[in-house]
Enzyme design. Structure first.
Site, PDB file in Angstrom:
ATOM      1  N   LYS A 131       1.102  -1.205   0.440  1.00 29.77           N
ATOM      2  CA  LYS A 131       0.029  -0.132  -0.393  1.00 29.77           C
ATOM      3  C   LYS A 131       0.543   0.876   0.198  1.00 29.77           C
ATOM      4  O   LYS A 131       0.637   2.836  -0.852  1.00 29.77           O
ATOM      5  CB  LYS A 131      -0.917  -0.648   1.500  1.00 29.77           C
ATOM      6  CG  LYS A 131      -1.867  -1.324   0.908  1.00 29.77           C
ATOM      7  CD  LYS A 131      -3.063  -0.743   2.275  1.00 29.77           C
ATOM      8  CE  LYS A 131      -3.943  -2.530   2.018  1.00 29.77           C
ATOM      9  NZ  LYS A 131      -4.354  -3.015   3.478  1.00 29.77           N
TER      10      LYS A 131
ATOM     11  N   GLN B  63      -5.407  -2.178   9.916  1.00 30.25           N
ATOM     12  CA  GLN B  63      -4.850  -3.396   9.112  1.00 30.25           C
ATOM     13  C   GLN B  63      -4.871  -4.553   9.479  1.00 30.25           C
ATOM     14  O   GLN B  63      -5.608  -5.035  10.713  1.00 30.25           O
ATOM     15  CB  GLN B  63      -3.450  -4.105   8.745  1.00 30.25           C
ATOM     16  CG  GLN B  63      -2.922  -4.648   7.921  1.00 30.25           C
ATOM     17  CD  GLN B  63      -3.543  -4.739   6.999  1.00 30.25           C
ATOM     18  OE1 GLN B  63      -3.674  -3.508   5.527  1.00 30.25           O
ATOM     19  NE2 GLN B  63      -3.428  -5.468   5.540  1.00 30.25           N
TER      20      GLN B  63
ATOM     21  N   ASP C  15     -10.755   2.037   4.181  1.00 31.34           N
ATOM     22  CA  ASP C  15     -11.501   0.971   4.202  1.00 31.34           C
ATOM     23  C   ASP C  15     -12.751   0.773   3.159  1.00 31.34           C
ATOM     24  O   ASP C  15     -13.704  -0.221   2.633  1.00 31.34           O
ATOM     25  CB  ASP C  15     -11.623   0.126   5.046  1.00 31.34           C
ATOM     26  CG  ASP C  15     -10.144  -0.589   5.337  1.00 31.34           C
ATOM     27  OD1 ASP C  15     -10.173  -1.411   6.652  1.00 31.34           O
ATOM     28  OD2 ASP C  15      -9.740  -0.656   4.213  1.00 31.34           O
TER      29      ASP C  15
HETATM   30  N1  LIG Z   1      -8.364  -2.657   7.271  1.00 27.57           N
HETATM   31  C1  LIG Z   1      -8.219  -3.972   6.361  1.00 27.57           C
HETATM   32  N2  LIG Z   1      -8.304  -3.580   4.541  1.00 27.57           N
HETATM   33  C2  LIG Z   1      -7.684  -4.197   3.483  1.00 27.57           C
HETATM   34  O1  LIG Z   1      -7.931  -3.744   2.382  1.00 27.57           O
HETATM   35  C3  LIG Z   1      -6.891  -5.542   3.980  1.00 27.57           C
HETATM   36  C4  LIG Z   1      -6.441  -5.976   5.610  1.00 27.57           C
HETATM   37  N3  LIG Z   1      -7.168  -4.931   6.718  1.00 27.57           N
HETATM   38  N4  LIG Z   1      -6.251  -7.089   5.687  1.00 27.57           N
HETATM   39  C5  LIG Z   1      -5.703  -7.596   4.719  1.00 27.57           C
HETATM   40  C6  LIG Z   1      -6.802  -7.946   3.759  1.00 27.57           C
HETATM   41  C7  LIG Z   1      -5.915  -8.621   2.202  1.00 27.57           C
HETATM   42  N5  LIG Z   1      -6.439  -7.245   1.577  1.00 27.57           N
HETATM   43  C8  LIG Z   1      -4.530  -7.320   0.330  1.00 27.57           C
HETATM   44  C9  LIG Z   1      -4.315  -6.566  -0.644  1.00 27.57           C
HETATM   45  C10 LIG Z   1      -3.807  -5.876  -1.631  1.00 27.57           C
HETATM   46  C11 LIG Z   1      -3.735  -7.796  -2.257  1.00 27.57           C
HETATM   47  C12 LIG Z   1      -3.005  -7.820  -3.316  1.00 27.57           C
HETATM   48  O2  LIG Z   1      -2.299  -6.536  -4.097  1.00 27.57           O
HETATM   49  N6  LIG Z   1      -2.477  -8.771  -3.948  1.00 27.57           N
HETATM   50  C13 LIG Z   1      -1.333  -9.697  -4.909  1.00 27.57           C
HETATM   51  C14 LIG Z   1      -0.838  -9.652  -4.658  1.00 27.57           C
HETATM   52  C15 LIG Z   1       0.176  -9.364  -3.455  1.00 27.57           C
HETATM   53  C16 LIG Z   1       1.056 -10.679  -2.648  1.00 27.57           C
HETATM   54  O3  LIG Z   1       1.697 -10.640  -3.518  1.00 27.57           O
HETATM   55  O4  LIG Z   1       0.968 -10.314  -1.465  1.00 27.57           O
HETATM   56  C17 LIG Z   1      -2.473  -9.954  -6.215  1.00 27.57           C
HETATM   57  O5  LIG Z   1      -3.452 -10.694  -5.341  1.00 27.57           O
HETATM   58  O6  LIG Z   1      -2.035 -10.045  -7.444  1.00 27.57           O
HETATM   59  C18 LIG Z   1      -4.147  -8.860  -1.610  1.00 27.57           C
HETATM   60  C19 LIG Z   1      -5.036  -9.022  -0.476  1.00 27.57           C
HETATM   61  C20 LIG Z   1      -6.173  -6.392   1.777  1.00 27.57           C
HETATM   62  N7  LIG Z   1      -6.202  -6.351   2.920  1.00 27.57           N
END
Ligand SMILES: Nc1nc(=O)c2c([nH]1)NC[C@@H]1CN(c3ccc(C(=O)N[C@@H](CCC(=O)O)C(=O)O)cc3)C=[N+]21
Length: 282
Positions: free
Chosen positions: A50, A94, A117
């Site tokens: 992020k 988070q 969020d």
């Molecule tokens: N308050 C809060 N808000 C959130 O938005 C939040 C959270 N908590 N807790 C965890 C989840 C999970 N999440 C992701 C963010 C980016 C990828 C992302 O960019 N994923 C990449 C891969 C990244 C990697 O390889 O780690 C993809 O799917 O291509 C995935 C999942 C946001 N979250």
């Protein structure tokens, strides 16, 4: 037939270009803060992603990395500080938080005007009432991805699998707005015949967090399938959608490379829109 890839990385990059221009057009700085409690490697990597994204768009990053042992009162004091901090346009706490903390009490303490969020009760309530407010990031990212690839949404039968707060519960609120006009079925562990509900869908959104749950025989040929389930394994990230679905679906948003990057793009969009709202209010 091989499904058209709903490419979250490419779409995110296009959205970042647009956000960069909007940040540059604002009179003051835009700041996004993240609150990370403890050192879960998955959460750490998401928070890093992020902040990398903020760099690309010109949003100032503010980090509050806090010890696992923090008390409820200490964390609430950090929330109060961020609510009052003029450099913080928006922020996220988070999830998941350590078990000893009351997550809902924390999330409800966030200033709704700074809710990155889009999951604050006031903002989710405004979504139900059709009022302008920050939108839940992952559902908004999914809708944007479908739109960008002209997946037919109006009148479509959508089956959502999983009733989590971040995706399953709110996404139907977005898809049943007049601007989308879809018909949405929300499935969960209590659903009698999941395969039948998925098979009749033009659009499937799989957010149960159950690897390989959605198999090719469950998918209507040509349907759009969006994988949102994320399970971290030694082999990397695994979604809810079995790989062979690619051979049956008309469009596929995979894990990784689909809804994940879009979540980040919408978090930054919520932040820029919070700045634009604050700017319009003066
Ligand atoms: N308050 C809060 N808000 C959130 O938005 C939040 C959270 N908590 N807790 C965890 C989840 C999970 N999440 C992701 C963010 C980016 C990828 C992302 O960019 N994923 C990449 C891969 C990244 C990697 O390889 O780690 C993809 O799917 O291509 C995935 C999942 C946001 N979250």
């Amino acid at each position: 037939m091989t499904a058209t890839l709903l490419n979250g990385n490419e779409t995110r990059n296009a959205l970042f270009e647009d956000l960069k221009a909007r940040v540059a057009a604002l009179p003051g700085p835009v700041g996004l803060a993240t609150v990370l409690v403890g050192d879960d490697p998955g959460s750490r990597s998401y928070v890093k992603g992020k902040h990398r994204a903020c760099e690309k768009v010109g949003i100032k990053s503010i980090r509050r990395d806090l010890p696992e042992s923090i008390t409820q009162a200490e964390l609430e004091a950090v929330i109060d500080e961020l609510n009052a901090n003029p450099e913080v346009t928006a922020y996220i706490v988070q999830l998941p938080l350590p078990k000893h903390l009351n997550a809902n009490a924390i999330l409800e303490r966030v200033d709704p005007a700074k809710d990155g969020d889009g999951l604050h009760p006031v903002n989710l309530g405004k979504l139900v009432l059709g009022e302008d407010a920050a939108l839940p990031a992952t559902p908004r990212g999914i809708v944007e991805l479908l739109r960008r690839y002209d997946v037919p949404i109006a009148g479509a039968n959508v089956t959502v699998v999983g009733r989590g707060v971040t995706v399953g519960r709110p996404i139907g609120l977005l898809l049943t707005r007049r601007s989308e006009n879809a018909t949405v079925t929300l499935c969960h562990t209590g659903t009698k015949d999941l395969a039948a509900e998925v098979r009749r869908a033009d659009i499937v959104i799989a957010g149960a967090g159950s690897p390989g749950l959605i198999t090719a025989d469950m998918v209507k040929p040509g349907a759009a399938v969006v994988d949102v389930g994320i399970t971290r394994t030694e082999a990397g990230l695994v979604g809810d959608v079995a790989p062979e679905v690619r051979e049956v679906a008309g469009w596929l948003a995979p894990i990784p490379g689909g809804s994940g990057p879009m979540t980040v793009a919408m978090l930054l969009t919520n932040t820029v829109e919070a700045a634009e709202r604050a700017n319009a209010a003066v």
